[in-house]
Motif scaffolding. Structure first.
Motif, PDB file in Angstrom:
ATOM      1  N   ASP A  57      -6.960   3.637   1.198  1.00  0.00           N
ATOM      2  CA  ASP A  57      -7.297   2.216   1.047  1.00  0.00           C
ATOM      3  C   ASP A  57      -8.200   2.004  -0.166  1.00  0.00           C
ATOM      4  O   ASP A  57      -8.780   0.930  -0.347  1.00  0.00           O
ATOM      5  CB  ASP A  57      -7.964   1.682   2.320  1.00  0.00           C
ATOM      6  CG  ASP A  57      -9.259   2.415   2.660  1.00  0.00           C
ATOM      7  OD1 ASP A  57      -9.680   3.314   1.887  1.00  0.00           O
ATOM      8  OD2 ASP A  57      -9.861   2.093   3.694  1.00  0.00           O
ATOM      9  N   GLU A  60      -5.093  -0.469  -4.886  1.00  0.00           N
ATOM     10  CA  GLU A  60      -4.149  -1.513  -4.522  1.00  0.00           C
ATOM     11  C   GLU A  60      -2.806  -0.902  -4.131  1.00  0.00           C
ATOM     12  O   GLU A  60      -2.157  -1.337  -3.192  1.00  0.00           O
ATOM     13  CB  GLU A  60      -3.965  -2.482  -5.692  1.00  0.00           C
ATOM     14  CG  GLU A  60      -2.943  -3.571  -5.437  1.00  0.00           C
ATOM     15  CD  GLU A  60      -3.278  -4.439  -4.217  1.00  0.00           C
ATOM     16  OE1 GLU A  60      -2.325  -4.891  -3.537  1.00  0.00           O
ATOM     17  OE2 GLU A  60      -4.484  -4.648  -3.947  1.00  0.00           O
ATOM     18  N   ARG A  63      -3.140   0.541  -0.625  1.00  0.00           N
ATOM     19  CA  ARG A  63      -3.219  -0.514   0.388  1.00  0.00           C
ATOM     20  C   ARG A  63      -1.857  -1.173   0.598  1.00  0.00           C
ATOM     21  O   ARG A  63      -1.487  -1.517   1.728  1.00  0.00           O
ATOM     22  CB  ARG A  63      -4.280  -1.557  -0.019  1.00  0.00           C
ATOM     23  CG  ARG A  63      -5.717  -1.038   0.060  1.00  0.00           C
ATOM     24  CD  ARG A  63      -6.725  -2.138  -0.146  1.00  0.00           C
ATOM     25  NE  ARG A  63      -6.735  -2.618  -1.529  1.00  0.00           N
ATOM     26  CZ  ARG A  63      -7.499  -2.111  -2.499  1.00  0.00           C
ATOM     27  NH1 ARG A  63      -8.302  -1.091  -2.228  1.00  0.00           N
ATOM     28  NH2 ARG A  63      -7.472  -2.621  -3.714  1.00  0.00           N
ATOM     29  N   ARG A  64      -1.117  -1.325  -0.496  1.00  0.00           N
ATOM     30  CA  ARG A  64       0.213  -1.936  -0.381  1.00  0.00           C
ATOM     31  C   ARG A  64       1.145  -1.057   0.458  1.00  0.00           C
ATOM     32  O   ARG A  64       1.885  -1.561   1.311  1.00  0.00           O
ATOM     33  CB  ARG A  64       0.808  -2.128  -1.775  1.00  0.00           C
ATOM     34  CG  ARG A  64       2.085  -2.947  -1.796  1.00  0.00           C
ATOM     35  CD  ARG A  64       2.767  -2.924  -3.151  1.00  0.00           C
ATOM     36  NE  ARG A  64       1.868  -3.171  -4.260  1.00  0.00           N
ATOM     37  CZ  ARG A  64       2.251  -3.152  -5.523  1.00  0.00           C
ATOM     38  NH1 ARG A  64       3.519  -2.854  -5.826  1.00  0.00           N
ATOM     39  NH2 ARG A  64       1.382  -3.391  -6.489  1.00  0.00           N
ATOM     40  N   LEU A  66       0.235   1.212   2.714  1.00  0.00           N
ATOM     41  CA  LEU A  66      -0.237   1.261   4.106  1.00  0.00           C
ATOM     42  C   LEU A  66       0.077  -0.022   4.860  1.00  0.00           C
ATOM     43  O   LEU A  66       0.332   0.002   6.069  1.00  0.00           O
ATOM     44  CB  LEU A  66      -1.741   1.535   4.134  1.00  0.00           C
ATOM     45  CG  LEU A  66      -2.161   2.958   3.739  1.00  0.00           C
ATOM     46  CD1 LEU A  66      -3.680   3.054   3.618  1.00  0.00           C
ATOM     47  CD2 LEU A  66      -1.640   3.980   4.743  1.00  0.00           C
ATOM     48  N   LYS A  67       0.067  -1.151   4.159  1.00  0.00           N
ATOM     49  CA  LYS A  67       0.404  -2.415   4.813  1.00  0.00           C
ATOM     50  C   LYS A  67       1.859  -2.419   5.251  1.00  0.00           C
ATOM     51  O   LYS A  67       2.203  -2.863   6.348  1.00  0.00           O
ATOM     52  CB  LYS A  67       0.144  -3.582   3.852  1.00  0.00           C
ATOM     53  CG  LYS A  67       0.416  -4.942   4.487  1.00  0.00           C
ATOM     54  CD  LYS A  67       0.065  -6.077   3.528  1.00  0.00           C
ATOM     55  CE  LYS A  67       0.337  -7.429   4.174  1.00  0.00           C
ATOM     56  NZ  LYS A  67      -0.001  -8.557   3.257  1.00  0.00           N
ATOM     57  N   ALA A  68       2.727  -1.867   4.377  1.00  0.00           N
ATOM     58  CA  ALA A  68       4.152  -1.827   4.705  1.00  0.00           C
ATOM     59  C   ALA A  68       4.497  -0.687   5.654  1.00  0.00           C
ATOM     60  O   ALA A  68       5.384  -0.815   6.510  1.00  0.00           O
ATOM     61  CB  ALA A  68       4.977  -1.700   3.422  1.00  0.00           C
ATOM     62  N   HIS A  69       3.773   0.442   5.517  1.00  0.00           N
ATOM     63  CA  HIS A  69       4.065   1.639   6.320  1.00  0.00           C
ATOM     64  C   HIS A  69       2.733   2.251   6.774  1.00  0.00           C
ATOM     65  O   HIS A  69       2.241   3.210   6.163  1.00  0.00           O
ATOM     66  CB  HIS A  69       4.853   2.659   5.495  1.00  0.00           C
ATOM     67  CG  HIS A  69       6.099   2.109   4.874  1.00  0.00           C
ATOM     68  ND1 HIS A  69       7.252   1.874   5.587  1.00  0.00           N
ATOM     69  CD2 HIS A  69       6.360   1.749   3.589  1.00  0.00           C
ATOM     70  CE1 HIS A  69       8.172   1.389   4.779  1.00  0.00           C
ATOM     71  NE2 HIS A  69       7.664   1.303   3.568  1.00  0.00           N
ATOM     72  N   PRO A  70       2.133   1.725   7.848  1.00  0.00           N
ATOM     73  CA  PRO A  70       0.818   2.204   8.293  1.00  0.00           C
ATOM     74  C   PRO A  70       0.776   3.699   8.600  1.00  0.00           C
ATOM     75  O   PRO A  70      -0.280   4.325   8.477  1.00  0.00           O
ATOM     76  CB  PRO A  70       0.551   1.376   9.559  1.00  0.00           C
ATOM     77  CG  PRO A  70       1.416   0.168   9.418  1.00  0.00           C
ATOM     78  CD  PRO A  70       2.635   0.626   8.683  1.00  0.00           C
ATOM     79  N   SER A  72       2.489   6.054   6.999  1.00  0.00           N
ATOM     80  CA  SER A  72       3.070   6.771   5.865  1.00  0.00           C
ATOM     81  C   SER A  72       2.474   8.161   5.715  1.00  0.00           C
ATOM     82  O   SER A  72       1.257   8.344   5.771  1.00  0.00           O
ATOM     83  CB  SER A  72       2.839   5.989   4.565  1.00  0.00           C
ATOM     84  OG  SER A  72       3.243   6.753   3.444  1.00  0.00           O
TER      85      SER A  72
END
Length: 321
Positions: A57, A60, A63-64, A66-70, A72
């Motif tokens: 995190d 950017e 974070r992008r 992780l937002k799409a694939h927590p 990952s």
């Protein structure tokens, strides 16, 4: 300095160099390898580097993802994105890449040059040269000096070996793509599975890369080198056989080259044709005993990436006019 690392060997190299030259080093280590290879992480920290499990995190890009694939597991493409982003955003920071680029392969050719001279001492020369191939540094390092001979008329065959779960050369396409997951790098013409391709968490973290060296890719595209893909269980079987024969425990990445050599040696045994087979033992597996434990207990499995998933990833390639 910022950098990425998969198996951890490049991260260790840069961490040691930073310690010697008084540079702070931050390493974005692919999360699945961060968890599978904790002693590589510890070694980098011993030499003073900060090590982060990518995606993080902190950036950017991370974070992008992780937002799409927590959940990952990360990839080399993602780790490159994070390391490049941090370097680009700080005046006091530069980025270093450990594979893929032309100068890296050039530096690595000391391996092939030494191998040529060692074989000459015993009046021998390889019929075939094998090496594991993720980004291309191991393969280019040992194969390129022999390619110079091939260009001059030698019949030597040069074989890049990759996982069936990340089949960049054998199932990818030759086109322009980003070297990282979110598009921070320049476009490069290479074999690629798509910059947002997410390989499974195999135990060969150094081979989990969506693209390949532009030089290796061009040679493969022109039919001047060969490539094969080997499943995970066969690679560990080969590594165990090698350890029991030679007393050296290979890294999971190195096992790919060994597996392909064993295939060829068995064909020679059947046909009676003698061949000199050279391969690059690119690393020891002392920090990979957890992977071997899982192999011995039957917890590892083969994974062949579905054609449909590769096609979906390739739909996201950048449009080049």
């Amino acid at each position: 300095m910022t950098t990425e690392t998969g198996a951890g060997q490049w991260g260790c190299s840069l961490a040691l160099a930073g310690q010697m030259f008084g540079l702070e080093v931050r390493v974005y280590m692919v999360k699945v390898s961060y968890e599978q290879k904790p002693y590589r992480r510890s070694l980098m920290q011993t030499w003073g580097a900060e090590v982060f499990a990518s995606p993080t995190d902190r950036t950017e890009a991370g974070r992008r993802i992780l937002k799409a694939h927590p959940d990952s597991q990360g990839s080399l493409g993602i780790a490159i994105s994070e390391a490049v982003e941090e370097a680009a955003g700080r005046k006091d920071t530069n980025y270093a890449l450990g594979s893929v680029l032309n100068h890296v392969l050039l530096h690595q050719t000391i391996i092939g040059e030494e191998a040529r001279r060692q074989l000459a001492l015993v009046d021998d020369y390889p019929d075939m040269v094998f090496a594991p191939c993720g980004g291309g540094s191991n393969f280019g390092g040992i194969a390129f000096p022999f390619f110079a001979d091939k260009a001059a008329g030698s019949q030597v065959r040069l074989v890049a070996v990759e996982p069936t779960s990340c089949p960049t050369l054998t199932k990818g396409v030759y086109t322009y793509d980003f070297g990282d997951a979110v598009g921070h790098t320049p476009l490069m013409k290479m074999y690629t599975l798509g910059h947002d391709f997410m390989p499974p968490g195999i135990h060969a973290g150094g081979l989990r890369y969506h693209g390949d060296s532009a030089l290796v890719s061009q040679l493969y595209h022109e039919g001047l080198i060969e490539a094969v893909a080997v499943p995970q269980l066969e690679t560990f079987e080969a590594g165990v056989l090698f350890a029991r024969t030679e007393g050296i425990l290979p890294a999971p990445e190195s096992n790919h080259g060994i597996a392909a050599v064993i295939r060829e040696a068995r064909e020679c045994a059947k046909s009676g044709e003698p061949k000199t087979l050279l391969f690059n033992l690119s690393g020891h597996g002392h920090f990979d005993m957890t992977s071997y434990d899982r192999y011995f207990s039957g917890q590892l499995e083969n994974y062949e990436y579905p054609k449909e998933a590769i096609e979906e990833s390739l739909r996201h390639l950048p449009k080049v006019g």
